[in-house]
Design an enzyme around this catalytic site. Sequence first.
Site, PDB file in Angstrom:
ATOM      1  N   ARG A   1       9.186  97.459 -22.524  1.00  0.00           N
ATOM      2  CA  ARG A   1       9.829  97.053 -21.282  1.00  0.00           C
ATOM      3  C   ARG A   1       9.285  97.904 -20.132  1.00  0.00           C
ATOM      4  O   ARG A   1       8.848  99.032 -20.344  1.00  0.00           O
ATOM      5  CB  ARG A   1      11.355  97.231 -21.373  1.00  0.00           C
ATOM      6  N   HIS A   2       9.326  97.362 -18.948  1.00  0.00           N
ATOM      7  CA  HIS A   2       8.892  98.096 -17.761  1.00  0.00           C
ATOM      8  C   HIS A   2       9.809  99.290 -17.492  1.00  0.00           C
ATOM      9  O   HIS A   2      10.848  99.470 -18.143  1.00  0.00           O
ATOM     10  CB  HIS A   2       8.876  97.176 -16.533  1.00  0.00           C
TER      11      HIS A   2
ATOM     12  N   ARG B   1      13.616 100.261 -12.056  1.00  0.00           N
ATOM     13  CA  ARG B   1      13.311  99.370 -10.933  1.00  0.00           C
ATOM     14  C   ARG B   1      14.472  99.286  -9.963  1.00  0.00           C
ATOM     15  O   ARG B   1      15.592  99.729 -10.251  1.00  0.00           O
ATOM     16  CB  ARG B   1      12.996  97.968 -11.448  1.00  0.00           C
TER      17      ARG B   1
ATOM     18  N   ARG C   1       6.290  94.900 -11.301  1.00  0.00           N
ATOM     19  CA  ARG C   1       6.817  96.041 -12.050  1.00  0.00           C
ATOM     20  C   ARG C   1       6.251  96.153 -13.463  1.00  0.00           C
ATOM     21  O   ARG C   1       6.130  97.253 -13.989  1.00  0.00           O
ATOM     22  CB  ARG C   1       8.346  96.003 -12.088  1.00  0.00           C
TER      23      ARG C   1
ATOM     24  N   HIS D   1       9.624  92.551 -20.336  1.00  0.00           N
ATOM     25  CA  HIS D   1      10.957  92.718 -19.763  1.00  0.00           C
ATOM     26  C   HIS D   1      11.997  92.939 -20.864  1.00  0.00           C
ATOM     27  O   HIS D   1      11.700  92.773 -22.053  1.00  0.00           O
ATOM     28  CB  HIS D   1      11.314  91.474 -18.958  1.00  0.00           C
ATOM     29  N   ASP D   2      13.214  93.246 -20.438  1.00  0.00           N
ATOM     30  CA  ASP D   2      14.285  93.390 -21.427  1.00  0.00           C
ATOM     31  C   ASP D   2      14.511  92.077 -22.174  1.00  0.00           C
ATOM     32  O   ASP D   2      14.766  92.070 -23.378  1.00  0.00           O
ATOM     33  CB  ASP D   2      15.577  93.892 -20.772  1.00  0.00           C
TER      34      ASP D   2
END
Length: 399
Positions: free
Chosen positions: A66-67, A70, A135, A308-309
């Site tokens: 995941r990033h 943010r 992101r 992403h999540d």
Amino acid sequence: MINNSYRSRSFVLTHHHSHNRWMFISVIFLGGIILSLLLAFVAFGSDFGDLQEQSSSLKLVIILHRHGDRTPTQTYENDPYKDEQKYWPLGWGQLTMVGEKQLFELGKIFRKRYKSFISRFSVKSVRVMSSDIDRTLMSAEALLAGMFPPEEDQIWNKELLWQPIPVHTVPRNYDKTISLKAPCPKYELEKKRILKEIKQNETVEDKQFFKYVSLHAGQNVDSIREIETLYTCLFIEELNGLILPVWTETVYPKEMREKAALSMSTYAWNTVMKRLHGGPFINEILDYLKNKSRGRLQDKKLFLYSGHDITMVVMWRTLGFNEFILPAYGASLIWELHHLGNDHYVKMFYQNNTKEREPYELQIPNCLNPCPLDKLFAITEEVRPTDWDAECKIDSTDY
């Protein structure tokens, strides 16, 4: 006169008839156990922690992460912190400096873990993919900076110990593996059906909860999807040291977090949704594992995905894990292909966040540990589409 031969008897025999004999035997027994454990650690130490990457059995690594931290993607009507210029000058949904540092640290963790397996970057050995959003692209670059600092002949600027590494992406509306935004009508229809079913099964307490949140948020909040969005906003504001409104104290974080986790899980709620939403990614990584095991992809050692999540949760549930999770920033799922004896096996790990120095090993549902590659294909067969585009089409039986 005392017989010297008696003095020379062993310590065990001398104390054989003493009142301490049972204590002595216990000490000897415990000492034996401790010695056995130490010998086992020496014998199998290569299977633990930092030493795992040194195993000659490792053939391929696939990482989905995941990033990092943010800014909010959106706020709510009564949010005291919705002024973008004042509170979120980077813009909505952007990676923060904290997020950059998180992914840089994650890269260092992976560098330490796999240094003897892949010590330096090469386009032949590493391929990096990301969803097409700022992101995740920036997170991939930060991770790569930590994992592959230039060494020796790779140093092109002594003032900047960094090297450019390609990160591949596709437009979001074509992405069916990472951002999961490629249109799939049948999936969307099934998702609406599941959300409607959950809504119909709400309790009186649930209805009171939504009414309370709507009143104080200043907007209609009547679904777990809207709670998920609101929870994420409050979570980010709290992380940034902002004082949350008093009204949130009775519902945040516990109750909102539970509903947010439920909402995330509905993206891959049943077999149909897993097959259409998570299946393409599973197909892709299994193809890599299979080709590597058959002598293809000879130079490839690492496939890295920056997502992403929601990507994490969909993969988690598609593989059969039922626990509701909300992945932290930098959380990672790791697949390792090992050649043991005459067969290939897959080990799977979960890096919960960028503060943990080592991922923990997972037991893949319905499989041995490590999981034989052939068995992994078998247990995922029902969630792997054979023709995704055709299966995404809606017919009369879907209504």
